[in-house]
Design a protein around this motif. Structure first.
Motif, mmCIF file in Angstrom:
data_model
loop_
_atom_site.group_PDB
_atom_site.id
_atom_site.type_symbol
_atom_site.label_atom_id
_atom_site.label_comp_id
_atom_site.label_asym_id
_atom_site.label_seq_id
_atom_site.Cartn_x
_atom_site.Cartn_y
_atom_site.Cartn_z
ATOM 1 N N PHE A 92 36.770 -12.930 1.103
ATOM 2 C CA PHE A 92 36.778 -12.628 -0.310
ATOM 3 C C PHE A 92 37.298 -13.650 -1.048
ATOM 4 C CE2 PHE A 92 41.216 -11.789 0.472
ATOM 5 C CZ PHE A 92 42.063 -11.908 -0.705
ATOM 6 N N THR A 93 36.940 -13.650 -2.322
ATOM 7 C CA THR A 93 37.418 -14.633 -3.273
ATOM 8 C C THR A 93 38.720 -14.114 -4.314
ATOM 9 O OG1 THR A 93 35.685 -14.018 -4.815
ATOM 10 C CG2 THR A 93 35.566 -15.863 -3.282
ATOM 11 N N LEU A 94 39.358 -14.837 -4.644
ATOM 12 C CA LEU A 94 40.537 -14.564 -5.641
ATOM 13 C C LEU A 94 39.867 -13.776 -6.936
ATOM 14 C CD1 LEU A 94 43.078 -17.491 -5.382
ATOM 15 C CD2 LEU A 94 43.386 -15.112 -4.817
ATOM 16 N N VAL A 95 40.750 -12.820 -7.393
ATOM 17 C CA VAL A 95 40.353 -12.033 -8.637
ATOM 18 C C VAL A 95 41.004 -12.812 -9.641
ATOM 19 C CG1 VAL A 95 39.969 -9.778 -9.853
ATOM 20 C CG2 VAL A 95 39.700 -10.223 -7.270
ATOM 21 N N PRO A 96 40.472 -13.490 -10.670
ATOM 22 C CA PRO A 96 41.216 -13.761 -12.068
ATOM 23 C C PRO A 96 41.942 -12.787 -12.553
ATOM 24 C CG PRO A 96 38.674 -14.354 -12.083
ATOM 25 C CD PRO A 96 38.849 -13.325 -10.905
ATOM 26 N N PRO A 97 43.108 -13.120 -13.087
ATOM 27 C CA PRO A 97 44.021 -12.132 -13.603
ATOM 28 C C PRO A 97 43.006 -10.865 -14.449
ATOM 29 C CG PRO A 97 45.027 -14.093 -14.020
ATOM 30 C CD PRO A 97 43.541 -14.587 -13.511
ATOM 31 N N VAL A 98 43.535 -9.676 -14.540
ATOM 32 C CA VAL A 98 42.730 -8.390 -15.139
ATOM 33 C C VAL A 98 43.814 -8.259 -16.252
ATOM 34 C CG1 VAL A 98 41.840 -6.166 -15.092
ATOM 35 C CG2 VAL A 98 41.593 -8.096 -13.160
ATOM 36 N N LYS A 99 43.442 -8.365 -17.467
ATOM 37 C CA LYS A 99 44.477 -8.066 -18.552
ATOM 38 C C LYS A 99 45.367 -6.714 -18.775
ATOM 39 C CE LYS A 99 45.338 -8.357 -23.441
ATOM 40 N NZ LYS A 99 44.595 -8.765 -24.943
ATOM 41 N N ASP A 100 44.419 -5.659 -18.592
ATOM 42 C CA ASP A 100 44.598 -4.452 -18.529
ATOM 43 C C ASP A 100 44.939 -3.781 -17.103
ATOM 44 O OD1 ASP A 100 44.738 -4.567 -21.360
ATOM 45 O OD2 ASP A 100 42.943 -4.138 -21.539
ATOM 46 N N ALA A 101 44.912 -4.338 -16.072
ATOM 47 C CA ALA A 101 44.954 -3.902 -14.757
ATOM 48 C C ALA A 101 46.167 -2.765 -14.477
ATOM 49 C CB ALA A 101 44.957 -4.725 -13.782
ATOM 50 N N PRO A 102 46.053 -1.706 -13.902
ATOM 51 C CA PRO A 102 47.333 -0.939 -13.639
ATOM 52 C C PRO A 102 48.310 -1.630 -12.732
ATOM 53 C CG PRO A 102 45.237 0.402 -13.356
ATOM 54 C CD PRO A 102 44.705 -1.161 -13.428
ATOM 55 N N LYS A 103 49.570 -1.792 -13.216
ATOM 56 C CA LYS A 103 50.497 -2.611 -12.519
ATOM 57 C C LYS A 103 52.030 -2.005 -12.768
ATOM 58 C CE LYS A 103 51.109 -6.445 -15.885
ATOM 59 N NZ LYS A 103 50.999 -7.810 -15.905
ATOM 60 N N ALA A 104 52.579 -2.184 -11.670
ATOM 61 C CA ALA A 104 54.194 -1.719 -11.431
ATOM 62 C C ALA A 104 54.925 -2.536 -10.744
ATOM 63 C CB ALA A 104 54.165 -0.431 -10.990
ATOM 64 N N LYS A 105 56.548 -2.399 -11.068
ATOM 65 C CA LYS A 105 57.399 -3.444 -10.629
ATOM 66 C C LYS A 105 58.858 -2.830 -10.324
ATOM 67 C CE LYS A 105 60.066 -7.434 -12.009
ATOM 68 N NZ LYS A 105 60.429 -8.488 -12.989
ATOM 69 N N ASN A 106 59.031 -2.899 -9.123
ATOM 70 C CA ASN A 106 60.215 -2.408 -8.779
ATOM 71 C C ASN A 106 61.156 -3.526 -8.023
ATOM 72 O OD1 ASN A 106 62.167 -0.462 -8.366
ATOM 73 N ND2 ASN A 106 61.200 0.651 -6.497
ATOM 74 N N CYS A 107 62.585 -3.339 -8.189
ATOM 75 C CA CYS A 107 63.558 -4.101 -7.848
ATOM 76 C C CYS A 107 64.563 -3.548 -6.927
ATOM 77 C CB CYS A 107 64.108 -4.906 -8.872
ATOM 78 S SG CYS A 107 62.969 -5.662 -10.192
ATOM 79 N N VAL A 108 65.297 -4.167 -6.085
ATOM 80 C CA VAL A 108 66.505 -3.715 -5.367
ATOM 81 C C VAL A 108 67.641 -3.546 -6.734
ATOM 82 C CG1 VAL A 108 65.856 -4.608 -3.397
ATOM 83 C CG2 VAL A 108 67.264 -6.289 -4.944
ATOM 84 N N ALA A 109 68.429 -2.952 -6.190
ATOM 85 C CA ALA A 109 69.591 -2.551 -7.343
ATOM 86 C C ALA A 109 70.130 -3.990 -7.973
ATOM 87 C CB ALA A 109 70.886 -1.993 -6.577
ATOM 88 N N ASP A 110 70.509 -5.123 -7.158
ATOM 89 C CA ASP A 110 71.055 -6.161 -7.871
ATOM 90 C C ASP A 110 69.837 -6.865 -8.566
ATOM 91 O OD1 ASP A 110 70.016 -7.260 -5.810
ATOM 92 O OD2 ASP A 110 71.786 -8.187 -4.875
ATOM 93 N N LYS A 111 68.781 -6.679 -8.370
ATOM 94 C CA LYS A 111 67.626 -7.516 -9.015
ATOM 95 C C LYS A 111 67.299 -8.901 -8.252
ATOM 96 C CE LYS A 111 67.179 -4.372 -12.410
ATOM 97 N NZ LYS A 111 66.147 -3.327 -12.584
ATOM 98 N N SER A 112 67.821 -9.143 -7.155
ATOM 99 C CA SER A 112 67.834 -10.155 -6.357
ATOM 100 C C SER A 112 66.286 -10.325 -5.797
ATOM 101 C CB SER A 112 68.819 -10.230 -5.169
ATOM 102 O OG SER A 112 68.709 -9.354 -4.463
ATOM 103 N N VAL A 113 65.862 -8.971 -5.505
ATOM 104 C CA VAL A 113 64.173 -9.276 -5.208
ATOM 105 C C VAL A 113 63.669 -8.253 -5.881
ATOM 106 C CG1 VAL A 113 62.956 -8.379 -3.139
ATOM 107 C CG2 VAL A 113 64.988 -9.792 -2.676
ATOM 108 N N CYS A 114 62.508 -8.330 -6.414
ATOM 109 C CA CYS A 114 61.461 -7.624 -7.057
ATOM 110 C C CYS A 114 60.189 -7.836 -6.700
ATOM 111 C CB CYS A 114 61.577 -8.029 -8.690
ATOM 112 S SG CYS A 114 63.232 -7.504 -9.252
ATOM 113 N N ILE A 115 59.307 -6.882 -6.584
ATOM 114 C CA ILE A 115 57.739 -6.895 -6.253
ATOM 115 C C ILE A 115 56.947 -6.178 -7.183
ATOM 116 C CG2 ILE A 115 56.301 -6.411 -4.573
ATOM 117 C CD1 ILE A 115 58.317 -6.370 -2.373
#
Length: 314
Positions: A92-115
């Motif tokens: 497959f090929t990279l998809v250019p950034p999709v402005k209004d794409a659904p997305k979510a972010k979560n982090c560990v308690a101390d914010k040292s790691v986020c995804i």
């Protein structure tokens, strides 16, 4: 005078050829702010049977995305160099950034790691952020490290690489999957955010038995790991096929779990502040191509001017 005119014509031809083949001349089109989230692209011959390698520079490291095909063969555990086969590169090929794409972010308690996870239709876009001391970051799909489908991100000679791997018992280094199904967007140390970033894309369904299917209609269970002191060993498998994907890592120094849910308002709100790339640098191939086009325009204009002067001399 004719000798001078000939010299000018030669320079004009060289300028035009250089503009028409920037990759062959080792040139890239770079966005402002190189080294702190700048973007650049260049093409070189691919590893494997055909295709090309596209590199996108983000936070001081380029992202290697090799396309093409390679011979398949079964492999279990960690094979010897003599048994290592060429890897099949992503189809497959990279998809250019999709402005209004659904997305979510979560982090560990101390914010040292986020995804951060974004839904790009048939492709999932994932950006993991860890401490700037990290030498590599791995993101796995599942509830535990053992047996998980992992994408390992690291930097080799200034190039950010993602390697599709399979964990065994969760304690040793994951083995390299002969079917590579992830492409890098960008990564490495980010001088502005003081984070080490691994940003990549992967199809939701790869068709590879070593990979899990991703359903973003449900909460996505992820495991993560990194090492903050031992760098990736590239010499160990330097003689193997596709060595850039076979960087050797030791057991992680830190690991954990995160659940990212695109239906969780707190997580979707947190993701609104996340840009599509590190430090706001573009990962859009069209914008990178525009930079190359500008370079070609300037060089072509210069060539035309030299031809005109040569005509006057003659």
């Amino acid at each position: 005078m004719r000798s001078f005119a000939t010299l000018l014509l030669t320079l004009a031809l060289a300028a035009f050829v250089s503009a028409d083949h920037p990759g062959e001349m080792g040139a890239h089109a770079e966005a402002p702010g190189s080294g702190s989230g700048s973007g650049s692209t260049t093409s070189t011959p691919a590893v494997g049977n055909g295709g090309s390698r596209t590199t996108t520079s983000l936070s001081g490291a380029r992202a290697t995305a090799t396309t093409g095909t390679a011979n398949r063969a079964s492999a279990t555990g960690t094979p010897s160099l003599g048994n290592m086969v060429k890897l099949r590169m992503p189809k497959f090929t990279l998809v250019p950034p999709v402005k209004d794409a659904p997305k979510a972010k979560n982090c560990v308690a101390d914010k040292s790691v986020c995804i951060t996870v974004a839904d790009y239709g048939d492709v999932v876009d994932i950006m993991a952020e860890g401490p700037e001391t990290a030498k590599w970051i791995g993101v796995g799909f599942g509830t535990q490290m053992a047996g998980s489908d992992i994408v390992l991100g690291y930097v080799k000679d200034g190039t950010f690489i993602v390697s599709d791997r399979k964990a065994t018992n969760g304690k040793g280094a994951p083995s390299v999957d002969e079917n590579q199904d992830a492409l890098p967007v960008g990564g490495g140390k980010n001088a502005t955010t003081k984070k080490w970033v691994s940003h990549f894309q992967r199809p939701k369904k790869t068709g590879d038995a070593n990979d899990v299917d991703i359903d973003l209609n449900q909460p996505l269970n992820l495991v993560w790991a990194y090492h903050d002191s031992v760098a990736v060993d590239f010499a160990a498998n330097a003689a193997a096929p596709n060595p850039e994907f076979r960087g050797k890592v030791v057991q992680h120094s830190q690991r954990g779990k995160l659940i990212v849910d695109l239906k969780n308002k707190e997580q979707t709100d947190m993701a609104k502040s996340v840009t599509n790339s590190v430090n706001g640098a573009t990962a859009d191939p069209a914008k990178a191509a525009a930079g190359v086009g500008a370079a070609i325009h300037v060089a072509t204009t210069l060539a035309a001017a030299l031809v005109a002067v040569a005509g006057l001399v003659l």
